[in-house]
Design a protein around this motif. Structure first.
Motif, PDB file in Angstrom:
ATOM      1  N   GLU A 153      11.276  14.276  38.228  1.00 24.66           N
ATOM      2  CA  GLU A 153      11.350  15.606  37.621  1.00 24.66           C
ATOM      3  C   GLU A 153      12.415  15.663  36.531  1.00 24.66           C
ATOM      4  O   GLU A 153      13.471  15.043  36.634  1.00 24.66           O
ATOM      5  CB  GLU A 153      11.623  16.658  38.689  1.00 24.66           C
ATOM      6  N   ASN A 154      12.093  16.391  35.480  1.00 21.88           N
ATOM      7  CA  ASN A 154      13.000  16.598  34.340  1.00 21.88           C
ATOM      8  C   ASN A 154      13.380  15.295  33.632  1.00 21.88           C
ATOM      9  O   ASN A 154      14.385  15.246  32.926  1.00 21.88           O
ATOM     10  CB  ASN A 154      14.283  17.322  34.796  1.00 21.88           C
ATOM     11  N   SER A 155      12.577  14.267  33.788  1.00 22.97           N
ATOM     12  CA  SER A 155      12.852  12.997  33.114  1.00 22.97           C
ATOM     13  C   SER A 155      12.116  12.927  31.783  1.00 22.97           C
ATOM     14  O   SER A 155      11.102  13.607  31.576  1.00 22.97           O
ATOM     15  CB  SER A 155      12.399  11.819  33.982  1.00 22.97           C
ATOM     16  N   PRO A 156      12.604  12.100  30.856  1.00 23.38           N
ATOM     17  CA  PRO A 156      11.833  11.910  29.617  1.00 23.38           C
ATOM     18  C   PRO A 156      10.400  11.464  29.877  1.00 23.38           C
ATOM     19  O   PRO A 156       9.481  11.902  29.178  1.00 23.38           O
ATOM     20  CB  PRO A 156      12.651  10.840  28.884  1.00 23.38           C
ATOM     21  N   ALA A 157      10.189  10.627  30.887  1.00 24.67           N
ATOM     22  CA  ALA A 157       8.826  10.183  31.189  1.00 24.67           C
ATOM     23  C   ALA A 157       7.942  11.348  31.605  1.00 24.67           C
ATOM     24  O   ALA A 157       6.768  11.430  31.213  1.00 24.67           O
ATOM     25  CB  ALA A 157       8.864   9.126  32.294  1.00 24.67           C
ATOM     26  N   ALA A 158       8.481  12.279  32.400  1.00 22.04           N
ATOM     27  CA  ALA A 158       7.708  13.450  32.807  1.00 22.04           C
ATOM     28  C   ALA A 158       7.431  14.362  31.617  1.00 22.04           C
ATOM     29  O   ALA A 158       6.355  14.971  31.518  1.00 22.04           O
ATOM     30  CB  ALA A 158       8.457  14.204  33.902  1.00 22.04           C
ATOM     31  N   PHE A 159       8.385  14.466  30.701  1.00 21.54           N
ATOM     32  CA  PHE A 159       8.165  15.229  29.478  1.00 21.54           C
ATOM     33  C   PHE A 159       7.046  14.606  28.644  1.00 21.54           C
ATOM     34  O   PHE A 159       6.155  15.303  28.152  1.00 21.54           O
ATOM     35  CB  PHE A 159       9.455  15.289  28.656  1.00 21.54           C
ATOM     36  N   ARG A 160       7.108  13.284  28.476  1.00 23.33           N
ATOM     37  CA  ARG A 160       6.072  12.624  27.676  1.00 23.33           C
ATOM     38  C   ARG A 160       4.690  12.819  28.286  1.00 23.33           C
ATOM     39  O   ARG A 160       3.697  13.040  27.562  1.00 23.33           O
ATOM     40  CB  ARG A 160       6.396  11.135  27.540  1.00 23.33           C
ATOM     41  N   ALA A 161       4.588  12.760  29.615  1.00 24.18           N
ATOM     42  CA  ALA A 161       3.297  12.938  30.279  1.00 24.18           C
ATOM     43  C   ALA A 161       2.772  14.354  30.084  1.00 24.18           C
ATOM     44  O   ALA A 161       1.566  14.552  29.866  1.00 24.18           O
ATOM     45  CB  ALA A 161       3.431  12.612  31.763  1.00 24.18           C
ATOM     46  N   ALA A 162       3.644  15.353  30.161  1.00 19.70           N
ATOM     47  CA  ALA A 162       3.217  16.735  29.963  1.00 19.70           C
ATOM     48  C   ALA A 162       2.731  16.950  28.533  1.00 19.70           C
ATOM     49  O   ALA A 162       1.713  17.620  28.302  1.00 19.70           O
ATOM     50  CB  ALA A 162       4.356  17.691  30.290  1.00 19.70           C
ATOM     51  N   ILE A 163       3.446  16.384  27.585  1.00 20.55           N
ATOM     52  CA  ILE A 163       3.034  16.519  26.187  1.00 20.55           C
ATOM     53  C   ILE A 163       1.671  15.865  25.970  1.00 20.55           C
ATOM     54  O   ILE A 163       0.783  16.448  25.325  1.00 20.55           O
ATOM     55  CB  ILE A 163       4.095  15.896  25.267  1.00 20.55           C
ATOM     56  N   ALA A 164       1.488  14.679  26.526  1.00 18.39           N
ATOM     57  CA  ALA A 164       0.212  13.964  26.360  1.00 18.39           C
ATOM     58  C   ALA A 164      -0.946  14.751  26.973  1.00 18.39           C
ATOM     59  O   ALA A 164      -2.071  14.720  26.450  1.00 18.39           O
ATOM     60  CB  ALA A 164       0.312  12.579  26.993  1.00 18.39           C
ATOM     61  N   ALA A 165      -0.677  15.468  28.070  1.00 15.52           N
ATOM     62  CA  ALA A 165      -1.726  16.235  28.738  1.00 15.52           C
ATOM     63  C   ALA A 165      -1.947  17.599  28.108  1.00 15.52           C
ATOM     64  O   ALA A 165      -2.931  18.276  28.432  1.00 15.52           O
ATOM     65  CB  ALA A 165      -1.375  16.398  30.217  1.00 15.52           C
ATOM     66  N   GLY A 166      -1.040  18.035  27.245  1.00 16.08           N
ATOM     67  CA  GLY A 166      -1.180  19.330  26.587  1.00 16.08           C
ATOM     68  C   GLY A 166      -0.643  20.501  27.382  1.00 16.08           C
ATOM     69  O   GLY A 166      -0.963  21.654  27.079  1.00 16.08           O
ATOM     70  N   TYR A 167       0.201  20.237  28.378  1.00 16.22           N
ATOM     71  CA  TYR A 167       0.793  21.308  29.165  1.00 16.22           C
ATOM     72  C   TYR A 167       2.070  21.837  28.511  1.00 16.22           C
ATOM     73  O   TYR A 167       2.772  21.099  27.811  1.00 16.22           O
ATOM     74  CB  TYR A 167       1.171  20.806  30.558  1.00 16.22           C
ATOM     75  N   GLY A 168       2.394  23.095  28.790  1.00 13.61           N
ATOM     76  CA  GLY A 168       3.737  23.565  28.540  1.00 13.61           C
ATOM     77  C   GLY A 168       4.692  22.903  29.519  1.00 13.61           C
ATOM     78  O   GLY A 168       4.269  22.312  30.524  1.00 13.61           O
TER      79      GLY A 168
END
Length: 270
Positions: free
Chosen positions: A42-57
């Protein structure tokens, strides 16, 4: 001697800033799209990248380092997420950046680093963690530091906190940014460090107007509270936390305009 009453949030001069429509479309990934089994804590750069790739806020949390730098981290203590004891506020930003999160090879990120990573591609909902300890008025430095980090950031971003004094401080530090209250049923077992008087007061969201809020993010199991319905009728945008299944999402959307979710792939409206 009777305990002093819990102070109300101070009235502010900054007008509420409407929550951008982007926050009401794609579901919002709680602490980004985290999955420790996949190397995305949680709150990791990897989790951020995955959310961006999926199109989530993305929803994320901010705590201060010892040198006052806003760090993207939920807990006050480091143990659960890093395996190391101690408070995150007891280490410098450089030390925290070099501290690896469990189940990945990345350190604790700064808010500035996460803003550079997101770069306006998806909405970013930032929760300022209470630094008073009792939802009181001993706040300000973290809110000022967050406002400074956001200077020049052009993407959709909104700020919120459980502490109404923090939201009022954000209104003074970043008057042009949308602000909201994170709200809850304040069950005693979930908030053991708060006094009954504080829990009883905050439960009814009395500081919404004084804090200059334009939205709430409310505990999903408590969305039927009349005060939530009243705020929605008055024009408040209603988000909710934390949804963990499609069935729970469908139920929440009867009241909430959008959800903060984790643990499943929330559908993105066409």
């Amino acid at each position: 001697m009777a305990a002093a009453p819990h102070p109300a949030a101070p009235a502010i001069l900054a007008a509420p800033v409407p929550l951008p429509g982007a926050f009401l479309r794609a579901p919002i990934a709680h602490r980004a799209l985290h999955d420790r089994t996949a190397g995305r804590p949680e709150n990791s750069p990897a989790a951020f990248r995955a959310a961006i790739a999926a199109g989530y806020g993305i929803e994320c949390d901010v705590q201060p380092s010892a040198d006052g730098v806003p760090m993207v981290f939920h807990d006050y203590d480091m143990k659960r997420l890093t395996g190391l004891p101690g408070r995150i506020a007891g280490r410098t930003s450089a030390e925290l950046g070099a501290t690896r999160l469990l189940d990945c090879d990345e350190g604790i990120p700064t808010l500035a680093g996460m803003l550079a990573l997101v770069a306006g591609r998806v909405p970013l909902l930032i929760e300022i963690k209470d630094q008073d300890g009792a939802m009181g008025p001993a706040v300000g430095p973290l809110e000022d530091a967050v406002a400074a980090a956001l200077e020049g950031y052009a993407g959709p971003v909104a700020l919120m906190s459980f502490n109404p004094h923090s939201v009022a401080a954000l209104a003074r530090a970043a008057p042009g940014r949308p602000r909201g209250l994170t709200t809850s049923a304040y069950a005693p077992e979930d908030w053991p460090l708060l006094t009954p008087a504080v829990r009883d007061r905050l439960r009814e969201i009395p500081d919404y107007d004084a804090a200059g809020a334009s939205f709430i993010s409310h505990e999903a199991a408590d969305l039927s509270r009349p005060r939530v319905t009243d705020l929605r009728a008055q024009g408040a945008a209603v988000l909710c936390w934390t949804i963990r299944s499609p069935a729970a999402e469908a139920e929440a959307r009867r009241i909430a305009a959008n959800v903060t979710f984790e643990g499943y792939a929330a559908a993105i409206p066409a």
